[in-house]
Design a protein around this motif. Structure first.
Motif, PDB file in Angstrom:
ATOM      1  N   GLU A 204       0.811  -1.219   0.000  1.00 53.88           N
ATOM      2  CA  GLU A 204       0.000   0.000   0.000  1.00 53.88           C
ATOM      3  C   GLU A 204       0.846   1.272   0.000  1.00 53.88           C
ATOM      4  OE1 GLU A 204      -2.446  -0.478   3.410  1.00 53.88           O
ATOM      5  OE2 GLU A 204      -3.658  -2.092   2.527  1.00 53.88           O
ATOM      6  N   GLY A 205       2.171   1.137   0.052  1.00 53.15           N
ATOM      7  CA  GLY A 205       3.018   2.316  -0.089  1.00 53.15           C
ATOM      8  C   GLY A 205       3.965   2.614   1.051  1.00 53.15           C
ATOM      9  N   THR A 206       3.852   1.903   2.173  1.00 51.35           N
ATOM     10  CA  THR A 206       4.801   2.115   3.270  1.00 51.35           C
ATOM     11  C   THR A 206       6.174   1.563   2.874  1.00 51.35           C
ATOM     12  OG1 THR A 206       3.069   1.986   4.943  1.00 51.35           O
ATOM     13  CG2 THR A 206       5.313   1.607   5.683  1.00 51.35           C
ATOM     14  N   PRO A 227       7.318  -7.068  -0.605  1.00 46.70           N
ATOM     15  CA  PRO A 227       6.330  -7.966  -0.002  1.00 46.70           C
ATOM     16  C   PRO A 227       6.738  -9.424  -0.159  1.00 46.70           C
ATOM     17  CG  PRO A 227       5.244  -6.306  -1.359  1.00 46.70           C
ATOM     18  CD  PRO A 227       6.711  -6.196  -1.630  1.00 46.70           C
ATOM     19  N   ASN A 228       6.623 -10.176   0.905  1.00 51.97           N
ATOM     20  CA  ASN A 228       6.842 -11.622   0.901  1.00 51.97           C
ATOM     21  C   ASN A 228       5.507 -12.264   1.258  1.00 51.97           C
ATOM     22  OD1 ASN A 228       7.696 -14.266   1.153  1.00 51.97           O
ATOM     23  ND2 ASN A 228       8.726 -13.944   3.116  1.00 51.97           N
ATOM     24  N   ASP A 229       4.747 -12.627   0.255  1.00 49.71           N
ATOM     25  CA  ASP A 229       3.364 -13.058   0.435  1.00 49.71           C
ATOM     26  C   ASP A 229       3.262 -14.577   0.427  1.00 49.71           C
ATOM     27  OD1 ASP A 229       0.638 -13.324   0.482  1.00 49.71           O
ATOM     28  OD2 ASP A 229       0.349 -12.795  -1.627  1.00 49.71           O
ATOM     29  N   ILE A 326      -3.274 -12.976  10.245  1.00 52.12           N
ATOM     30  CA  ILE A 326      -3.175 -11.530  10.007  1.00 52.12           C
ATOM     31  C   ILE A 326      -4.069 -10.791  10.985  1.00 52.12           C
ATOM     32  CG2 ILE A 326      -3.712  -9.677   8.379  1.00 52.12           C
ATOM     33  CD1 ILE A 326      -1.328 -11.062   7.423  1.00 52.12           C
ATOM     34  N   ARG A 327      -3.493  -9.811  11.667  1.00 50.71           N
ATOM     35  CA  ARG A 327      -4.245  -8.967  12.604  1.00 50.71           C
ATOM     36  C   ARG A 327      -3.929  -7.516  12.271  1.00 50.71           C
ATOM     37  NH1 ARG A 327      -2.527  -6.167  17.036  1.00 50.71           N
ATOM     38  NH2 ARG A 327      -3.955  -5.859  18.790  1.00 50.71           N
ATOM     39  N   ALA A 328      -4.974  -6.751  11.960  1.00 55.81           N
ATOM     40  CA  ALA A 328      -4.807  -5.322  11.649  1.00 55.81           C
ATOM     41  C   ALA A 328      -3.771  -5.099  10.549  1.00 55.81           C
ATOM     42  CB  ALA A 328      -4.436  -4.538  12.904  1.00 55.81           C
ATOM     43  N   ASN A 329      -3.858  -5.902   9.479  1.00 54.16           N
ATOM     44  CA  ASN A 329      -2.976  -5.778   8.312  1.00 54.16           C
ATOM     45  C   ASN A 329      -1.526  -6.149   8.599  1.00 54.16           C
ATOM     46  OD1 ASN A 329      -4.763  -5.182   6.298  1.00 54.16           O
ATOM     47  ND2 ASN A 329      -4.535  -2.971   6.467  1.00 54.16           N
TER      48      ASN A 329
END
Length: 622
Positions: A204-206, A227-229, A326-329
């Protein structure tokens, strides 16, 4: 003189704080990054600084400082001082990624003996500074030193990119418990975890910038974390090429919210309100596991005969096994309790559980945000054992009447265990069952069976398939085989054609395959094709799962203990198979039981011929 009898000594307190349960240096660093993100930062910089000195020429440079700098909102004097108190943080609300306000001091003391914090709201030259030093704590220090005006050191200002009007710098020194010696080793081992924990925020840009340095000079390798998804649906990502610029997996399952691969469950929190929990799932695309997919070029540097699990992207996936919480993204944990550790195919699926902080008590989120213990404990929950004969619906209603607080999670576990993972694994098995590499594991058996069939052709009258061969041409036999493989056993036309050609080229009149047949009670089926005896193992039968798959699965990466357990498990399954036959005979009336006994003896004689094929070959050689 009055003595003091403290319940806990300062040394014991320090030891307890140091052993606060962080899984690794990387997990401790993540706590510092959390603080920057919660402060609204869009750039967080992680510095790992080596000393310029070495004990000898052959020694490696050792890390002497680790620091995290953010361009967030900064802290006023009171907030800054509170931030280094244990259990007195400023972000205990259940909205963001924080929890309990213990992250900064706990994570720092778990890795170093001194932590310094500078924070500013009016430029880095006007920063406020305070610290914790374990030597002073052991000496009786009871209060966090009052913050004093002390600008961010010039060296950090020169090294940093993101210095702004406001921000915070956390510096660790006296690094007594950091796992890795050099700057690059520390960042390499941290990067994968950081990229996974913050994958959504990075997408998202961070920016999370990784900076190795020696002295105060940057080293080569400065980069942003990617990102490591573990669901491999993001692109671009840290996945090796060609899947760094395109997804390696695709969403799996119909879903119930109008989005493929997404299921929503409503769960009551401790406050009595309902909150959504989302279960997302994915499965590898064909091109990740097969080099023969049209329009999907297999990298030239990777041999098409290589096991896909040994390809760079396959090795990457092997490090992302498990269910992501996942908690709060922000990822809490990648829980491996749901995987079959000995099965390399497990790397090719992904599942993610996404829940809000309001459900922390329900899931059992730990203070250091590294696990959801209540949910993870259910990884091995067997509802049938607890249900004691009840159906799933009856058991669920019983739990509801009893007010069992686990019920919402048990329903999610039921969905994952009973519906999701089984279908994922079966689809993955189907994905490659027609490939050359998958067929290769049957070659030795087919070769030995072919030798046995040749001998029996000499010793016995023509078999049924021999007789059928006299009635059709070779081309007609190939057409029959193609229809059988495609229509009955659901192989792709291309795979089916290749299988037929291989049998002809190798001069084989026997073939061993796997097939889906959930409606058949047989664990193997036989197709009588002109000049070909074809055996298909039923992948939907328990015998396949408990015996064939256990023995026939890949062994890459398996430990001796895992291999030994597989052998014990398979031996047990085979013995039960024999006992099931014995019971079959036992239940028959007298005459059919005698016929079954004779069939068993006849089969035993032919089995001796097949299993003794090697000995017969040796005798012929003599």
């Amino acid at each position: 003189m009055t003595s003091k009898y403290s319940i806990v000594t300062s040394d014991l307190t320090v030891k307890a704080l140091q052993d606060s349960g962080y899984k690794s240096t990387a997990h401790a660093i993540a706590e510092l990054i959390d603080n920057g993100i919660e402060a609204g930062a869009d750039l967080v910089e992680l510095f790992v600084v080596e000393s310029t000195d070495r004990p000898s020429q052959r020694s490696r440079h050792r890390v002497e400082k680790i620091a995290v700098l953010d361009n967030g909102s900064g802290m006023d004097p009171e907030t800054l001082r509170q931030s280094l108190r244990f259990g007195a943080g400023t972000r205990q609300q259940r909205k963001g990624i924080g929890r309990f306000g213990v992250g900064l001091p706990n994570s720092s003391i778990s890795q170093c003996d001194r932590v310094d914090v500078w924070s500013w709201t009016n430029g880095p030259d006007n920063a406020l500074h305070t610290y914790l030093d374990l030597t002073e704590v052991r000496g009786g220090l009871e209060e966090v030193p009052e913050p004093k005006l002390d600008g961010v050191p010039d060296e950090w200002q020169a090294l940093a990119e993101g210095l702004g009007t406001s921000g915070t710098l956390v510096q660790w020194t006296q690094l007594e418990r950091v796992q890795w010696r050099g700057a690059e080793a520390t960042l390499a081992n941290t990067e994968s975890l950081i990229g996974r924990i913050y994958r959504r925020l990075i997408a998202e840009g961070t920016r999370i910038k990784l900076v190795p340095a020696r002295g105060w000079a940057p080293l080569p390798g400065v980069r942003d974390a990617r990102p490591n998804d573990p669901l491999y649906l993001m692109s671009p990502s840290a996945t090796p090429a060609p899947f760094d610029t395109k997804p390696m997996f695709r969403p799996f399952g119909a879903g119930n919210v109008g989005e493929i691969g997404v299921e929503r469950f409503m769960v009551h929190g401790a406050d009595g309100n309902e909150y959504p929990v989302f279960v997302r799932s994915s499965i590898a695309v064909d091109a990740a596991r097969r080099p023969d997919i049209g329009g999907e070029e297999w990298p030239k540097a990777v041999s098409p005969s290589l096991n896909p699990g040994e390809a760079p992207w396959g090795k990457h996936a092997a490090k992302n096994l498990g269910i992501s919480l996942i908690r709060a993204n922000r990822e809490l944990d990648l829980d491996t309790g749901w995987t079959n550790s000995y099965d390399p195919v497990e790397r090719w699926w992904g599942v993610e559980i996404d829940f809000p902080p309001a459900l922390d008590e329900v899931f059992g989120v730990t203070n250091n945000k590294q696990a959801a213990t209540i949910f993870s404990d259910l990884a091995h929950f067997n509802w049938r054992e607890e249900a004691a004969g009840l159906t799933w619906d009856e058991f669920r209603e019983q739990l509801r009447e009893e007010g069992d607080r686990r019920l919402p999670l048990i329903e999610i576990v039921y969905h994952i265990r009973e519906k999701l993972l089984g279908k994922l694994r079966s689809d993955l098995a189907d994905q490659t069952r027609g490939t050359r590499a998958n067929r290769k594991r049957h070659e030795d058996v087919e070769t030995k069976a072919e030798e046995a069939v040749k001998r029996r052709r000499v010793e016995t009258k023509p078999s049924f398939t021999d007789t059928l061969a006299e009635q059709v041409t070779e081309e007609e036999s190939k057409e029959i085989q193609l229809e059988n493989l495609v229509e009955t056993h659901k192989y792709t036309p291309a795979d089916a054609q290749r299988i037929i050609e291989e049998s002809i080229q190798q001069g084989k009149h026997v073939r061993l395959l796997t097939s889906r047949n959930p409606d058949s009670p047989a664990f193997f089926n036989i197709d009588y094709i002109p000049n070909l005896l074809q055996v298909t193992l039923n992948q939907d039968h328990p015998v396949y799962a408990d015996l064939i798959a256990v023995l026939d699965g890949d062994i890459d990466g398996a430990t001796k203990e895992e291999l030994a357990e597989r052998l014990r498990s398979a031996a047990g399954a085979f013995k039960l198979l024999l006992m099931s036959w014995a019971r079959f005979e036992d239940e028959l009336p007298d005459k059919p039981r005698e016929r079954a006994k004779k069939m068993r003896q006849d089969w035993g004689r032919i089995a001796s011929d097949f299993l003794g094929a090697d000995e017969a070959d040796d005798e012929d050689d003599e």
